[in-house]
Design an enzyme around this catalytic site. Structure first.
Site, PDB file in Angstrom:
ATOM      1  N   HIS A  75       0.821  -1.222   0.000  1.00 37.37           N
ATOM      2  CA  HIS A  75       0.000   0.000   0.000  1.00 37.37           C
ATOM      3  C   HIS A  75       0.852   1.269   0.000  1.00 37.37           C
ATOM      4  CE1 HIS A  75       0.202   0.927   4.401  1.00 37.37           C
ATOM      5  NE2 HIS A  75       0.230  -0.371   4.570  1.00 37.37           N
ATOM      6  N   ASP A  77      -0.231   4.457   0.929  1.00 41.23           N
ATOM      7  CA  ASP A  77      -0.470   5.476   1.955  1.00 41.23           C
ATOM      8  C   ASP A  77       0.260   5.154   3.242  1.00 41.23           C
ATOM      9  OD1 ASP A  77      -2.203   3.234   2.386  1.00 41.23           O
ATOM     10  OD2 ASP A  77      -3.406   4.448   3.763  1.00 41.23           O
ATOM     11  N   ASP A 136       6.035   1.286   6.640  1.00 34.29           N
ATOM     12  CA  ASP A 136       4.697   0.710   6.469  1.00 34.29           C
ATOM     13  C   ASP A 136       3.948   1.624   5.520  1.00 34.29           C
ATOM     14  OD1 ASP A 136       2.152  -0.263   6.705  1.00 34.29           O
ATOM     15  OD2 ASP A 136       1.904   0.240   8.805  1.00 34.29           O
ATOM     16  N   GLU A 170      -4.966   2.084   2.500  1.00 39.76           N
ATOM     17  CA  GLU A 170      -5.038   0.883   3.344  1.00 39.76           C
ATOM     18  C   GLU A 170      -5.207   1.253   4.812  1.00 39.76           C
ATOM     19  OE1 GLU A 170      -3.508  -2.465   5.863  1.00 39.76           O
ATOM     20  OE2 GLU A 170      -2.831  -0.395   5.774  1.00 39.76           O
ATOM     21  N   GLU A 171      -4.512   2.303   5.225  1.00 39.30           N
ATOM     22  CA  GLU A 171      -4.500   2.657   6.655  1.00 39.30           C
ATOM     23  C   GLU A 171      -5.866   3.126   7.148  1.00 39.30           C
ATOM     24  OE1 GLU A 171      -2.201   1.918   8.580  1.00 39.30           O
ATOM     25  OE2 GLU A 171      -0.315   1.872   7.469  1.00 39.30           O
ATOM     26  N   ASP A 193       3.632  -6.329   3.898  1.00 37.05           N
ATOM     27  CA  ASP A 193       3.216  -5.190   4.716  1.00 37.05           C
ATOM     28  C   ASP A 193       3.602  -5.378   6.177  1.00 37.05           C
ATOM     29  OD1 ASP A 193       1.979  -2.921   5.618  1.00 37.05           O
ATOM     30  OD2 ASP A 193      -0.066  -3.611   5.277  1.00 37.05           O
ATOM     31  N   HIS A 375       3.791   3.199  12.650  1.00 40.30           N
ATOM     32  CA  HIS A 375       2.789   4.202  13.044  1.00 40.30           C
ATOM     33  C   HIS A 375       3.314   5.178  14.088  1.00 40.30           C
ATOM     34  CE1 HIS A 375      -0.945   1.861  11.451  1.00 40.30           C
ATOM     35  NE2 HIS A 375       0.100   1.758  10.659  1.00 40.30           N
TER      36      HIS A 375
HETATM   37 ZN   LIG Z   1       0.637  -1.400   6.416  1.00 39.48          ZN
END
Ligand SMILES: [Zn+2]
Length: 400
Positions: A75, A77, A136, A170-171, A193, A375
């Site tokens: 992904h 984003d 990520d 995705e997030e 991922d 994150h």
């Molecule tokens: Zn991810």
């Protein structure tokens, strides 16, 4: 460009998704990033690469037509938990096990981040302490782009046909919402991922959301006796009737939970929002029933109040598919083992695009990429592990 150069280039670009956006994809930066990836794919010779009207990037690399077409998905984003992009990531070469100073305020050490203990001797990429790294899932994208480049440069090597997709949003849980099986044109697929490099995920939560609207009875507090029903008090009572240990902060592994994410209101009206999670479908159903049951108990107790419970399913555990057919998991497990890596199987305590894609009809477990504490500012990637995953994917493509 090497994997490292690709990764460093990608993480400097901000692609944060925005759950309050009304557009798809939720941020323009993802469209720009996708456009850049298509350009890079064209430059390395992948002619069949394009971005569709939703911002998804699809690419095809021909291979042996007798073999399964393998999809690789990552992904574009990044999480909105912290601003990413527009910063200088730092490379820690040959990590020595000591504390890594990210900035004057923040540092990474093995006490708080035990995963670092496995990284001694590795080259790591860390943040400046004030930005999200975005490994990520830029780590997944860098590995897939390296794979594309390798097979474009080595056309003599026999391999399975490769199908690539880079997804937006995705997030915020929308990564598979406009995913197109026809455009993907794969027989099996893997998302790359997050997580440890030897991690395979084929189980995730079943998920539902629950909204509760409470209408109380508001009167002057001086003459409220036997009349007032305080909606906020009722909301607290509702929450107290839930099993107190079944919350995120007291559960792990396969244990599900009720998670109160919002509570606001006044005497007359209160609103509560929960997310319900469980790996076991039946247990999730029981959690949903529990919400209705509590509402009934309270309605019986406070006859003049109104309580409305609305439950919506969010996503399902992909194990529903894999428990009957582990072949896609076994293929990647064997590729790990052929590289002398023992794979570990970790149930995801969350969702994954791969689960939605699996339910669309394309079996799609996830594999880790060597990206840790994502994150946030403490995120780091191991270049050595990213390179190992790259080798594992090559083995998969060449031995299937
Ligand atoms: Zn991810």
């Amino acid at each position: 460009m090497s994997i490292k150069e690709k990764f460093l280039k990608y993480v400097k670009i901000d692609t944060m998704s925005d759950e309050n956006s009304s557009t798809f994809p939720s941020s323009k930066s993802q469209l720009e990033f996708g456009k850049m990836l298509v350009k890079e794919l064209h430059e390395i010779g992948v002619k069949n690469a394009y971005q569709d009207e939703f911002g998804y990037v699809y690419a095809k690399i021909d291979g042996d037509k007798k073999l399964k077409k393998i999809g690789l998905i990552a992904h574009m984003d990044t999480s909105s938990s912290l601003q990413g992009g527009n910063f200088e990531p730092r490379i820690v070469e040959n990590y020595n096990g000591q504390e890594i100073k990210l900035s004057a305020e923040y540092s990474l050490d093995t006490n708080h981040f035990p995963s670092l203990k496995n990284q001694i001797g590795h080259d790591l990429i860390v943040t400046d302490g004030y930005h999200l790294l975005g490994g990520d899932d830029k780590a997944g994208i860098a590995i897939i782009m390296e794979i594309a480049q390798y097979y474009q440069n080595n056309t003599h090597i026999k391999h399975a046909p490769i199908r690539i997709c880079f997804t937006p949003d995705e997030e915020i849980g929308l990564g598979a919402s406009h995913f197109d099986l026809k455009k993907m044109d794969a027989d099996i697929a893997y998302t790359l991922d997050g997580g440890e490099y030897n991690e395979i995920n084929y189980e995730n939560f079943n998920a539902a959301s629950c909204k509760i609207n409470i209408k109380g009875v508001g009167v002057h507090p001086g003459s409220a006796k036997s009349i007032m029903v305080n909606a906020l008090t009722l909301a607290m009572e509702f929450n107290n009737l839930l099993p107190e240990n079944e919350v995120p902060e007291k559960t792990e592994k396969y244990e599900g939970f009720y998670h109160l994410t919002d509570l606001h209101g006044d005497v007359e009206n209160a609103f509560m929002s929960y997310i319900l999670r469980d790996h076991d479908e039946n247990k999730l159903e029981q959690k949903k029933l529990k919400m209705y049951e509590i509402a009934e108990i309270l309605k019986a107790k406070y006859k003049t109040a109104k309580i409305e419970v609305t439950i919506k399913d969010s996503y399902k555990n992909m194990y529903t598919y894999f428990k009957n057919d582990m072949s896609v998991v076994n293929l990647i497990s064997n590729a790990y083992k052929a590289n002398d890596i023992l794979p570990i199987y970790v149930p995801i305590r969350g969702g994954t695009d791969g689960a939605s894609i699996t339910f669309l009809g394309l079996p799609c477990p996830n594999i880790g990429v060597g990206d840790y504490s994502c994150h946030g500012r403490y995120e780091y990637v191991s270049l050595n592990e990213m390179n190992k995953v790259y080798e594992v994917i090559k083995t998969l493509l060449e031995t299937i």
